[in-house]
Design an enzyme around this catalytic site. Structure first.
Site, PDB file in Angstrom:
ATOM      1  N   LYS A   1      42.865  80.517 144.914  1.00  0.00           N
ATOM      2  CA  LYS A   1      42.627  79.250 143.870  1.00  0.00           C
ATOM      3  C   LYS A   1      43.906  79.106 143.009  1.00  0.00           C
ATOM      4  O   LYS A   1      44.282  78.173 142.678  1.00  0.00           O
ATOM      5  CB  LYS A   1      41.459  79.470 143.040  1.00  0.00           C
ATOM      6  CG  LYS A   1      40.140  79.381 143.921  1.00  0.00           C
ATOM      7  CD  LYS A   1      39.081  79.194 143.243  1.00  0.00           C
ATOM      8  CE  LYS A   1      37.849  78.988 144.023  1.00  0.00           C
ATOM      9  NZ  LYS A   1      37.444  79.982 145.062  1.00  0.00           N
TER      10      LYS A   1
HETATM   11  C1  PLP Z   1      36.646  79.716 146.121  1.00  0.00           C
HETATM   12  C2  PLP Z   1      36.745  80.855 147.220  1.00  0.00           C
HETATM   13  C3  PLP Z   1      36.338  80.707 148.375  1.00  0.00           C
HETATM   14  C4  PLP Z   1      35.644  79.386 148.834  1.00  0.00           C
HETATM   15  O1  PLP Z   1      36.596  78.357 148.999  1.00  0.00           O
HETATM   16  P1  PLP Z   1      36.378  76.854 148.977  1.00  0.00           P
HETATM   17  O2  PLP Z   1      37.609  76.005 148.840  1.00  0.00           O
HETATM   18  O3  PLP Z   1      35.198  76.704 148.033  1.00  0.00           O
HETATM   19  O4  PLP Z   1      35.612  76.554 150.174  1.00  0.00           O
HETATM   20  C5  PLP Z   1      36.484  81.675 149.401  1.00  0.00           C
HETATM   21  N1  PLP Z   1      36.815  82.845 149.041  1.00  0.00           N
HETATM   22  C6  PLP Z   1      37.358  83.208 147.876  1.00  0.00           C
HETATM   23  C7  PLP Z   1      37.668  84.515 147.456  1.00  0.00           C
HETATM   24  C8  PLP Z   1      37.224  82.244 146.666  1.00  0.00           C
HETATM   25  O5  PLP Z   1      37.494  82.378 145.569  1.00  0.00           O
END
Ligand code: PLP
Length: 465
Positions: A113
């Site tokens: 993120k």
């Molecule tokens: C947010 C997250 C996901 C999921 O990603 P999306 O874009 O919501 O599908 C998967 N793995 C981790 C470690 C995350 O922080």
């Protein structure tokens, strides 16, 4: 570039307004009205270019010149990815002949993120300075998003961020990644309640028009187009580094469908041979859809990969728009029926339309631990549980001889309990977080009560209007 709503009934906007608005007025999500192509020559050029240069090439067409000129955008992107602790920013690591990990956890909060939020925090600051505006960001988090958003917003001009988390229900690492940020514009609130309570409180603040306008409320949630856009880049850099003419399968641990939708955007822009495998844990609504066209809501069951414990994937609506041949009214009708009945109508036809690019696979908790253990034994690598869900899918779904890239979405030290349970080894935090457990925390605990939270926010945020 113009942006249109997936429900077809909100005004088209430019990039700047899309970033500040988030959700469209008709309840839809904004997407660009066309995809900007990346040519095979561009992709070959990415193999030797730096990450920031590739990011500029991929994102520039989506961002109006009126919002930011070339030089400022280059500088903003340069600063964004300079904070990552690997010179490649998104390095590829080989596991075996056909299998690669795309490491997306070298940002400040150790999850993918950071790629989008580090960019978005700086873009917010740029736009707000230009408009001489101030905003108050409020959000609810069950873990990863909160720390990434706080880290991206700390110390930025013209904005405050208030992040609600359920008291005692996030991991110690996750809590400390939020509460040890002491910048004066960062406000952590532990709510005596669940994650759903936190989300309801945030919704309650947005639904109070007087409050919303007085504080100029804004959000950094996963439906913001700028977050999707920043995530498109690493699909191209990874394909370029692999340098293969053969088709690639990208395997994406999925929750809200933002990351894998960015992969779909890359597919539409130039990676036309790529396949996308949507990896889920036991919360498998997407697997049921991609296997059998059955998208029906089931209760959420907590897992070792909590960032994927989701039933309704908000960004899926963006794909739905294309599956309905860009007919916004049809999307609005389908979503309405889905919310009402808990099942997406016409699933078999939609699944068939998606099947050329997408497939889905579920890995339940017990198998996730086996994947972590076996990978540690074979390669000496510790996987975080989300990445392990992806690798489990890769091993099952991709035929041998096809190159597969598993998106490693978090650093193992973010989820040390599951990793230790699987391998007996407790993963260590990287150097910049090594003293996380010695740092001072700042956080206030509040009752699960809208009026209490609103008066807290009003007290702490400078009033803007
Ligand atoms: C947010 C997250 C996901 C999921 O990603 P999306 O874009 O919501 O599908 C998967 N793995 C981790 C470690 C995350 O922080």
């Amino acid at each position: 570039m113009r942006y249109i709503s997936t429900r077809g009934a909100a005004p088209a906007l430019d990039f700047e307004d899309v970033v500040l608005t988030g959700l469209a007025r008709d309840g839809g999500l904004y997407i660009p009205d066309q995809w900007s192509p990346i040519s095979p020559d561009d992709i070959r050029g990415f193999a030797d270019a730096g990450y920031a240069d590739c990011a500029f090439r991929v994102m520039r067409p989506y961002i109006d010149g009126a919002c930011i000129d070339d030089a400022d955008l280059r500088a903003l992107i340069g600063k964004t990815y300079a904070v990552f602790d690997d010179p490649a920013v998104a390095p590829l690591r080989r596991l075996d002949d056909d299998t690669w990990l795309l490491e997306l956890f070298h940002g400040p909060t150790l999850a993918f993120k950071d790629f989008a939020l580090q960019f978005l925090g700086r873009m917010f600051e740029h736009i707000l300075a230009k408009r001489a505006q101030r905003i108050t960001i409020v959000g609810a988090t069950s873990g990863d998003t909160g720390s990434a958003a706080i880290e991206a917003c700390k110390g930025r001009n013209n904005l405050d961020i208030f992040m609600l988390h359920p008291a005692g229900r996030v991991s110690d690492v996750q809590r400390r990644q939020m509460t040890t940020v002491l910048a004066p514009n960062v406000h952590n609130i532990a709510i005596e309640g669940t994650f759903d309570d936190c989300q309801d409180l945030v919704k309650g603040m947005f639904n109070d028009e007087g409050f919303r306008d007085a504080l100029n409320l804004s959000a950094v949630n996963s439906i913001n187009w700028a977050r999707v856009m920043a995530q498109i880049v690493y699909y191209f850099t990874a394909a370029a580094k692999l340098g293969t003419a053969d088709p690639i399968s990208f395997v994406v641990p999925t929750g809200n469908f933002g990351n894998v939708y960015a992969g779909y955007a890359a597919h539409q822009m130039g990676l036309s041979d790529a396949k996308l495998i949507v990896a889920s844990n036991q919360n498998d609504i997407l697997t049921r859809f991609f296997e059998a066209g059955d998208m029906s809501i089931a209760p959420v069951r907590p897992s070792y990969s909590p960032s994927m414990d989701i039933q309704i994937s908000s960004n899926f609506e963006r794909l739905l728009f294309d599956l309905f041949d860009r007919d916004g009214a049809a999307v609005a009708e389908a979503i309405g029926k889905f919310r009402e009945s808990g099942t997406l109508p016409d699933g078999a036809r939609l699944k068939a339309a998606a099947g050329a690019v997408f497939s889905g696979f579920r890995t339940v908790d017990a198998d996730t631990l086996v994947t972590i253990r076996e990978t540690h034994a074979a390669n000496g690598i510790l996987l975080d549980p989300h990445t392990a869900v992806g690798l489990g899918a890769a091993r099952q779904m991709v035929p041998d001889g096809t190159q597969r890239i598993v998106l490693a979405t978090a650093h193992p030290a973010k989820f040390p309990d599951a990793v230790e349970k699987a391998t007996g080894v407790r993963p260590e935090l990287p150097a910049h977080l090594a003293d996380l457990f010695d740092r001072e925390e700042r956080c206030d605990t509040l009752a699960n009560d809208l009026a209490t939270v609103q008066s807290y926010v009003r007290d702490k945020a400078p009033v803007v209007a």
